[in-house]
Design an enzyme around this catalytic site. Structure first.
Site, PDB file in Angstrom:
ATOM      1  N   ASP A  21      -0.666  -0.289  -4.396  1.00 48.79           N
ATOM      2  CA  ASP A  21      -2.078   0.091  -4.292  1.00 48.79           C
ATOM      3  C   ASP A  21      -2.164   1.407  -3.542  1.00 48.79           C
ATOM      4  O   ASP A  21      -1.808   1.491  -2.368  1.00 48.79           O
ATOM      5  CB  ASP A  21      -2.866  -0.999  -3.556  1.00 48.79           C
ATOM      6  N   ASP A  49      -9.839  -0.387  -9.706  1.00 44.88           N
ATOM      7  CA  ASP A  49     -10.307  -1.252  -8.625  1.00 44.88           C
ATOM      8  C   ASP A  49     -11.609  -0.675  -8.071  1.00 44.88           C
ATOM      9  O   ASP A  49     -12.682  -0.879  -8.630  1.00 44.88           O
ATOM     10  CB  ASP A  49      -9.220  -1.370  -7.553  1.00 44.88           C
ATOM     11  N   LYS A 105       0.839  -1.194   0.000  1.00 45.68           N
ATOM     12  CA  LYS A 105       0.000   0.000   0.000  1.00 45.68           C
ATOM     13  C   LYS A 105       0.878   1.249   0.000  1.00 45.68           C
ATOM     14  O   LYS A 105       1.873   1.322   0.728  1.00 45.68           O
ATOM     15  CB  LYS A 105      -0.890   0.023   1.248  1.00 45.68           C
ATOM     16  N   GLU A 111      -2.542  -0.033  -8.426  1.00 45.57           N
ATOM     17  CA  GLU A 111      -3.996   0.034  -8.322  1.00 45.57           C
ATOM     18  C   GLU A 111      -4.433   1.425  -7.852  1.00 45.57           C
ATOM     19  O   GLU A 111      -3.848   1.977  -6.913  1.00 45.57           O
ATOM     20  CB  GLU A 111      -4.515  -1.003  -7.312  1.00 45.57           C
ATOM     21  N   LYS A 169     -13.329  -7.511  -7.375  1.00 41.42           N
ATOM     22  CA  LYS A 169     -13.725  -7.948  -6.033  1.00 41.42           C
ATOM     23  C   LYS A 169     -15.171  -8.426  -6.126  1.00 41.42           C
ATOM     24  O   LYS A 169     -16.106  -7.626  -6.104  1.00 41.42           O
ATOM     25  CB  LYS A 169     -13.593  -6.799  -5.044  1.00 41.42           C
TER      26      LYS A 169
END
Length: 328
Positions: A169, A218, A140, A195, A238
């Protein structure tokens, strides 16, 4: 057909740090749909402050549908829709003696195991992941100053070497100009893709046109019907945030046919939702990708068992997860 709803609250073992803040707990609703002795399980777990309805709206949609369940008219709210869709798929899989993945593929090939990335917080985590057999790490970024992010990415890349893939991300943390500048600095660390460097499909397309690092959409998807610009080469799916495994699987096949890379992951779901994500990943056509479908030991307690990951790969279980009703 009988429909039962119940509340669930799961505490994460460790906070997940994002640009929107720390996530420490997941609250949601479990749904069980029964026909005779066969029970299908689903879940709805929207994230507060993230795209989509809040839990109260999801609960209301599920309660309304449960009063008079109509298989031809599932709830329109996407988390509620996903919960019902998964429970029905789970029930039908058990009735047919197939796995959820086999039901999704409708006779097509199904992988017996899915390769996964490891979500790492720092270089120490990354070393442990590589030692455990993972070939892809995901870090992240965006929650700190760019200098902190550059140092963190450099440390992770140094710790995992050149042979391990590295994904980032940002959870929509940057503006377009900030993202382009940051990714220009991060390119040298051989990033597979990033992402959500910015929020919104139009902004992502702008970044993708200028970025030296491939861009993945995303959370900005919002809907499986979203039209994606050609400049966005990677789609992160997802299933439980997009309306359920069947809905997400159909959309993922469409994106693959457009020539995009599709990576399936979970939405910090319980074992029920994570199993669904694993099933979608295993059933997808085309070259096998490295997914993020399962996050092991995510919570201090779980509602069901998950397969054991070995060497960075998760086997597809021969049946749906057995849900422990007591002690939720």
């Amino acid at each position: 057909m009988r429909v039962e709803l119940s509340e669930v609250s799961l505490k994460l073992r460790l906070p997940v740090m994002t640009s929107r803040g720390a996530i420490t707990q997941r609250d949601g609703i479990l749904i069980r749909i029964s026909e005779g002795a066969v029970h299908g399980w689903g879940e709805a777990m929207p994230l507060p402050g993230w795209p989509g309805a809040d839990l109260s709206a999801t609960r209301e949609a599920l309660e309304e549908w449960a009063i008079d369940p109509d298989l031809g008219n599932l709830p329109s709210e996407r988390f509620a829709h996903g919960a019902v869709e998964l429970a029905l798929l789970d029930m039908e899989a058990q009735q047919s003696g197939q796995t959820q993945a086999e039901m999704l593929s409708e006779g097509g090939p199904v992988a017996d195991a899915v390769e996964l990335n490891a979500l790492v917080a720092d270089a120490e985590d990354a070393v442990a992941a590589v030692t455990d057999g993972y070939g892809t790490a995901k870090l992240k970024v965006g929650a700190s100053d760019i200098e902190v992010d550059v140092a963190a990415v450099a440390a992770v890349r140094d710790s995992i070497g050149d042979s391990c893939r590295l994904r980032l991300d940002a959870n929509g943390a940057w503006t377009v100009d900030q993202a382009v500048a940051a990714l220009s600095r991060l390119e040298r660390f051989d990033i597979e893709y990033v992402e959500e460097p910015v929020a919104g499909i139009e902004a992502l397309a702008l970044v993708a046109e200028q970025s030296p690092v491939p861009v993945a959409v995303d959370d900005s998807l919002g809907s499986v019907d979203a039209e994606l610009p050609e400049s966005i080469p990677v789609v992160v799916v997802k299933p439980m945030a997009l309306g359920g495994p069947c809905t997400a699987f159909a959309a993922a096949r469409r994106w693959i046919n457009q020539g995009r890379k599709v990576v399936v992951t979970n939405y910090l779901d319980s074992a029920i939702g994570q199993h669904a994500a694993l099933s979608v990943a295993a059933a997808l056509p085309g070259p096998q990708q490295v997914h993020g479908a399962i996050t092991p030991a995510l919570f201090t307690r779980e509602v069901a068992d998950l397969p054991t990951i070995a060497g960075g790969r998760c086997p597809l279980p021969p049946h749906s997860p057995a849900v422990a009703r007591e002690g939720r």
